[in-house]
Design an enzyme around this catalytic site. Structure first.
Site, PDB file in Angstrom:
ATOM      1  N   ASP A   1      68.972 -91.158  21.098  1.00 11.24           N
ATOM      2  CA  ASP A   1      70.035 -91.079  20.110  1.00 11.24           C
ATOM      3  C   ASP A   1      70.150 -92.478  19.532  1.00 11.24           C
ATOM      4  OD1 ASP A   1      72.431 -91.160  18.758  1.00 11.24           O
ATOM      5  OD2 ASP A   1      73.590 -90.122  20.308  1.00 11.24           O
TER       6      ASP A   1
ATOM      7  N   TYR B   1      79.378 -96.223  31.226  1.00 19.23           N
ATOM      8  CA  TYR B   1      79.149 -95.096  30.330  1.00 19.23           C
ATOM      9  C   TYR B   1      78.589 -95.577  28.994  1.00 19.23           C
ATOM     10  CZ  TYR B   1      79.715 -91.343  27.084  1.00 19.23           C
ATOM     11  OH  TYR B   1      79.456 -90.399  26.127  1.00 19.23           O
TER      12      TYR B   1
ATOM     13  N   LYS C   1      75.715 -89.539  27.004  1.00 20.36           N
ATOM     14  CA  LYS C   1      75.161 -88.555  27.946  1.00 20.36           C
ATOM     15  C   LYS C   1      73.644 -88.668  27.969  1.00 20.36           C
ATOM     16  CE  LYS C   1      77.489 -85.989  30.632  1.00 20.36           C
ATOM     17  NZ  LYS C   1      77.160 -85.900  32.051  1.00 20.36           N
TER      18      LYS C   1
HETATM   19  C1  F6R Z   1      79.204 -86.374  24.029  1.00 22.17           C
HETATM   20  C2  F6R Z   1      79.402 -87.201  22.854  1.00 22.17           C
HETATM   21  C3  F6R Z   1      80.654 -87.077  22.093  1.00 22.17           C
HETATM   22  C4  F6R Z   1      81.502 -88.348  22.187  1.00 22.17           C
HETATM   23  C5  F6R Z   1      82.844 -88.198  21.441  1.00 22.17           C
HETATM   24  C6  F6R Z   1      83.676 -89.453  21.461  1.00 22.17           C
HETATM   25  O1  F6R Z   1      78.005 -86.660  24.636  1.00 22.17           O
HETATM   26  O2  F6R Z   1      78.566 -88.013  22.524  1.00 22.17           O
HETATM   27  O3  F6R Z   1      81.391 -85.952  22.481  1.00 22.17           O
HETATM   28  O4  F6R Z   1      81.722 -88.685  23.527  1.00 22.17           O
HETATM   29  O5  F6R Z   1      82.608 -87.843  20.099  1.00 22.17           O
HETATM   30  O6  F6R Z   1      82.946 -90.481  20.929  1.00 22.17           O
HETATM   31  P1  F6R Z   1      83.532 -91.953  20.695  1.00 22.17           P
HETATM   32  O7  F6R Z   1      84.113 -92.415  21.982  1.00 22.17           O
HETATM   33  O8  F6R Z   1      82.335 -92.730  20.262  1.00 22.17           O
HETATM   34  O9  F6R Z   1      84.566 -91.835  19.609  1.00 22.17           O
HETATM   35 MG    MG Z   2      75.474 -89.733  19.826  1.00 26.69          MG
HETATM   36 MG    MG Z   3      72.910 -86.448  22.104  1.00 19.51          MG
END
Ligand code: F6R
Ligand code: MG
Ligand code: MG
Length: 371
Positions: free
Chosen positions: A12, A234, A237
């Site tokens: 990603d 973290y 994922k």
């Molecule tokens: C799951 C994922 C998304 C983000 C969510 C919050 O793997 O990538 O669900 O965790 O959109 O993202 P932030 O913290 O970057 O605003």
């Molecule tokens: Mg992403």
């Molecule tokens: Mg992804």
């Protein structure tokens, strides 16, 4: 005889919008650079795709697994993708690029990898599976069912060339160890481990000795990169990928795909912290929207000949998976109604985002002893 290697390297390097999908410009850059790699004979063939916000590079070559020039080619694509994502202001540009310098392999540097080296049969069907918004253990159930469950795979019961079963290489992600387990003999031990899918993951599947296929050449391989272990915190994922070969002594193509008709529960989804159904979709539907999901899986089918890839066929685009998609939507709806409650929300120790330590610190002193 020259062996063929099929590799999927994925990362990603920026979402569009949010974490939904991959910008077309990134797909274009990846195709252009892999075309150059093909011209300079680093790889024989390739296909660029995406699942959700993950850029997927499917490559065939004769350099073997962990080949420096192949990994470098992919690394350079991810670097160029990161640069473009930064320029376009895509979300989380360079998210999975955890290191600045290439050290000879992308393993341990952020991107996910699944690779298999094998002696080509006369006709060699290979499926590339790609998942978004979930973790490597999401492959445990479908790989188990395809290679070891006679209620899924008729060939285990009625095909003499598969009757003796397969060997599963299982990794203990926490302890950094692995064990090989034979099925059907050790099926219960295998299930005891891989049912705990956040800790034990199927890394590879091998044919048994004495069969029609070489016992040292994998018939399936799964990416097991755990970003949080690499980064120590973290960082997204570990959306996994896998490869599996089919037919003639292996699960038929339809037996490899059959487990995904369940839309089984996997962990990931919103903020990597929720259980939800895995929805099998065609590439055109591989964008994560509802609550950043639900988690998706795409399957691209190829025939491999002299390391060339004929295909792909977008296997889950088929209407035969409509019911699984509809079931996934029903399950998603049901799970969502639980809001912040387990088991929709993951167990405290498994959440990728958490405020728990802070909440406990703030409430310290307000907890009274129970008599
Ligand atoms: C799951 C994922 C998304 C983000 C969510 C919050 O793997 O990538 O669900 O965790 O959109 O993202 P932030 O913290 O970057 O605003
Ligand atoms: Mg992403
Ligand atoms: Mg992804």
């Amino acid at each position: 005889m020259v062996k063929t290697t099929v590799s999927i390297l994925k990362a990603d390097v920026g979402g569009f919008p949010g974490h939904a999908t991959v910008h077309p410009e990134l797909l274009r850059i990846a195709s252009e650079q892999l075309k150059e790699g093909q011209k300079s004979k680093k790889i024989v063939d390739f296909h660029v795709s995406h699942c959700g916000d993950d850029l997927e590079l499917i490559m065939s070559h004769t350099a073997g697994t962990d080949a420096k020039e192949v990994h470098k080619l992919a690394w350079d694509v991810f670097l160029a993708g990161t640069e473009k994502a930064t320029e376009l202001g895509l979300y989380g540009a360079g998210q999975d690029m955890l290191s600045d310098a290439f050290t000879g392999t992308v393993r341990g540097m952020g991107p996910g990898v699944a690779e298999m080296t094998f002696t080509e049969r006369k006709a060699e069907p290979v499926v590339a599976f790609m998942m978004d918004k979930t973790e490597p253990g999401a492959f445990n159930l479908p790989m188990y069912k395809a290679f070891a469950d006679p209620f899924n795979t008729a060939g285990l019961v009625i095909d003499p060339s598969m009757h003796y079963g397969f060997v599963f290489e299982v990794w203990d992600i926490d302890e950094h160890t692995f064990v090989n387990l034979n099925t059907p003999e050790e099926m219960h031990d295998l299930l005891c481990l891989i049912g705990a899918k956040s800790r034990f993951v199927i890394k590879r599947v091998f044919p048994k000795k004495g069969g029609k296929l070489p016992a040292d050449e994998p018939v399936a391989a799964v990416s097991t990169e755990k970003l949080y272990q690499i980064a120590g915190e973290y960082v997204g994922k570990d959306d996994p990928v896998a490869l599996a070969r089919a037919q003639s002594g292996l699960p038929a193509l339809g037996e490899l795909l059959e487990p995904y008709s369940l839309a089984h529960l996997v962990s990931g989804w919103m903020r990597g912290s929720h259980n939800g159904p895995l929805m099998p979709v065609g590439v055109a539907d591989a964008s994560c929207t509802r609550f950043d999901g639900p988690p998706r899986v795409v399957a691209l089918g190829f025939q491999v000949k002299n390391s060339k890839l004929a295909g792909p066929v977008d296997l889950f685009a088929d209407r035969a998976y409509d019911l699984a998609r509809s079931r996934a939507n029903d399950i998603a709806e049901y799970m969502r109604r639980h809001g912040p409650f387990e088991p929709h929300r993951l167990h405290l120790k498994e959440m990728e985002y958490t405020t728990y330590p802070k909440v406990m610190a703030e409430l310290k002193g307000r907890f009274k002893k129970l008599e």
